[in-house]
Design a protein around this motif. Sequence first.
Motif, mmCIF file in Angstrom:
data_model
loop_
_atom_site.group_PDB
_atom_site.id
_atom_site.type_symbol
_atom_site.label_atom_id
_atom_site.label_comp_id
_atom_site.label_asym_id
_atom_site.label_seq_id
_atom_site.Cartn_x
_atom_site.Cartn_y
_atom_site.Cartn_z
ATOM 1 N N CYS A 34 0.828 -1.210 0.000
ATOM 2 C CA CYS A 34 0.000 0.000 0.000
ATOM 3 C C CYS A 34 0.858 1.254 0.000
ATOM 4 C CB CYS A 34 -0.934 0.004 1.200
ATOM 5 S SG CYS A 34 -2.249 -1.209 1.079
ATOM 6 N N ALA A 35 1.942 1.243 0.750
ATOM 7 C CA ALA A 35 2.843 2.391 0.776
ATOM 8 C C ALA A 35 3.481 2.606 -0.601
ATOM 9 C CB ALA A 35 3.922 2.198 1.833
ATOM 10 N N LEU A 36 3.870 1.542 -1.259
ATOM 11 C CA LEU A 36 4.446 1.658 -2.603
ATOM 12 C C LEU A 36 3.423 2.186 -3.609
ATOM 13 C CD1 LEU A 36 6.608 -1.574 -2.834
ATOM 14 C CD2 LEU A 36 7.412 0.783 -2.683
ATOM 15 N N MET A 37 2.191 1.728 -3.523
ATOM 16 C CA MET A 37 1.146 2.216 -4.428
ATOM 17 C C MET A 37 0.868 3.702 -4.193
ATOM 18 S SD MET A 37 0.210 -0.102 -6.543
ATOM 19 C CE MET A 37 1.910 -0.602 -6.606
ATOM 20 N N LEU A 38 0.902 4.134 -2.947
ATOM 21 C CA LEU A 38 0.708 5.546 -2.627
ATOM 22 C C LEU A 38 1.837 6.385 -3.206
ATOM 23 C CD1 LEU A 38 -1.016 7.627 -1.163
ATOM 24 C CD2 LEU A 38 0.361 7.203 0.861
ATOM 25 N N VAL A 39 3.073 5.933 -3.066
ATOM 26 C CA VAL A 39 4.215 6.647 -3.632
ATOM 27 C C VAL A 39 4.104 6.697 -5.156
ATOM 28 C CG1 VAL A 39 6.717 6.525 -3.981
ATOM 29 C CG2 VAL A 39 5.754 6.190 -1.701
ATOM 30 N N LEU A 40 3.690 5.616 -5.773
ATOM 31 C CA LEU A 40 3.530 5.579 -7.223
ATOM 32 C C LEU A 40 2.454 6.547 -7.692
ATOM 33 C CD1 LEU A 40 4.378 4.186 -9.863
ATOM 34 C CD2 LEU A 40 2.595 2.520 -9.432
ATOM 35 N N ALA A 41 1.354 6.637 -6.964
ATOM 36 C CA ALA A 41 0.278 7.560 -7.328
ATOM 37 C C ALA A 41 0.724 9.011 -7.209
ATOM 38 C CB ALA A 41 -0.938 7.312 -6.449
ATOM 39 N N VAL A 42 1.451 9.341 -6.158
ATOM 40 C CA VAL A 42 1.950 10.710 -5.993
ATOM 41 C C VAL A 42 2.960 11.035 -7.086
ATOM 42 C CG1 VAL A 42 3.288 12.222 -4.463
ATOM 43 C CG2 VAL A 42 1.471 10.792 -3.531
ATOM 44 N N TYR A 43 3.837 10.089 -7.407
ATOM 45 C CA TYR A 43 4.806 10.289 -8.485
ATOM 46 C C TYR A 43 4.090 10.547 -9.821
ATOM 47 C CZ TYR A 43 7.993 9.074 -12.236
ATOM 48 O OH TYR A 43 8.712 9.088 -13.395
ATOM 49 N N ALA A 44 3.082 9.736 -10.117
ATOM 50 C CA ALA A 44 2.358 9.903 -11.379
ATOM 51 C C ALA A 44 1.656 11.251 -11.439
ATOM 52 C CB ALA A 44 1.349 8.773 -11.550
ATOM 53 N N LEU A 45 1.091 11.694 -10.333
ATOM 54 C CA LEU A 45 0.429 12.989 -10.289
ATOM 55 C C LEU A 45 1.413 14.125 -10.580
ATOM 56 C CD1 LEU A 45 -2.089 14.728 -9.622
ATOM 57 C CD2 LEU A 45 -1.228 14.787 -7.284
ATOM 58 N N PHE A 46 2.551 14.116 -9.898
ATOM 59 C CA PHE A 46 3.538 15.170 -10.118
ATOM 60 C C PHE A 46 4.148 15.093 -11.507
ATOM 61 C CE2 PHE A 46 3.647 15.500 -5.437
ATOM 62 C CZ PHE A 46 3.422 16.860 -5.345
ATOM 63 N N TYR A 47 4.361 13.886 -12.018
ATOM 64 C CA TYR A 47 4.912 13.738 -13.365
ATOM 65 C C TYR A 47 3.982 14.354 -14.398
ATOM 66 C CZ TYR A 47 6.913 11.523 -17.488
ATOM 67 O OH TYR A 47 7.468 11.303 -18.712
ATOM 68 N N ARG A 48 2.688 14.067 -14.263
ATOM 69 C CA ARG A 48 1.705 14.636 -15.190
ATOM 70 C C ARG A 48 1.592 16.146 -15.028
ATOM 71 N NH1 ARG A 48 -2.397 11.746 -17.786
ATOM 72 N NH2 ARG A 48 -1.993 9.537 -17.801
ATOM 73 N N ALA A 49 1.602 16.607 -13.800
ATOM 74 C CA ALA A 49 1.455 18.045 -13.566
ATOM 75 C C ALA A 49 2.658 18.827 -14.073
ATOM 76 C CB ALA A 49 1.268 18.296 -12.059
ATOM 77 N N LEU A 50 3.832 18.318 -13.900
ATOM 78 C CA LEU A 50 5.037 19.048 -14.307
ATOM 79 C C LEU A 50 5.309 18.945 -15.802
ATOM 80 C CD1 LEU A 50 7.419 18.144 -11.342
ATOM 81 C CD2 LEU A 50 6.201 20.296 -11.747
ATOM 82 N N ASN A 51 4.768 17.955 -16.477
ATOM 83 C CA ASN A 51 4.996 17.811 -17.914
ATOM 84 C C ASN A 51 3.819 18.293 -18.747
ATOM 85 O OD1 ASN A 51 7.635 16.767 -17.935
ATOM 86 N ND2 ASN A 51 6.832 14.816 -17.223
ATOM 87 N N GLY A 52 2.830 18.860 -18.115
ATOM 88 C CA GLY A 52 1.725 19.471 -18.849
ATOM 89 C C GLY A 52 0.740 18.503 -19.475
ATOM 90 N N PHE A 53 0.662 17.286 -19.007
ATOM 91 C CA PHE A 53 -0.311 16.350 -19.544
ATOM 92 C C PHE A 53 -1.708 16.746 -19.116
ATOM 93 C CE2 PHE A 53 2.798 14.103 -21.439
ATOM 94 C CZ PHE A 53 3.472 13.116 -20.735
ATOM 95 N N ASP A 54 -2.687 16.461 -19.971
ATOM 96 C CA ASP A 54 -4.072 16.729 -19.610
ATOM 97 C C ASP A 54 -4.575 15.655 -18.669
ATOM 98 O OD1 ASP A 54 -4.221 18.955 -21.221
ATOM 99 O OD2 ASP A 54 -4.795 17.788 -22.993
ATOM 100 N N PHE A 55 -5.395 16.062 -17.730
ATOM 101 C CA PHE A 55 -5.936 15.123 -16.766
ATOM 102 C C PHE A 55 -7.278 14.613 -17.235
ATOM 103 C CE2 PHE A 55 -2.870 17.351 -14.180
ATOM 104 C CZ PHE A 55 -2.307 16.306 -13.475
#
Length: 55
Positions: A34-55
């Motif tokens: 669960c901790a790894l999945m949470l870290v992965l979700a936060v990483y994906a959110l920041f990756y999308r936000a910083l690279n300008g991907f549409d949500f």
Amino acid sequence: MGTLSHFRTLYLQAFKGCKPEILVILLKVYSVFCALMLVLAVYALFYRALNGFDF
């Protein structure tokens, strides 16, 4: 660093004296998963936000 040590202590005390042992092992593995999945979700959110991907 003291906060991580405190969380580690709480984590270890939560499983102290629990039976059956196989259930304790499964719960520990599940909590790490669960901790790894949470870290992965936060990483994906920041990756999308910083690279300008549409949500």
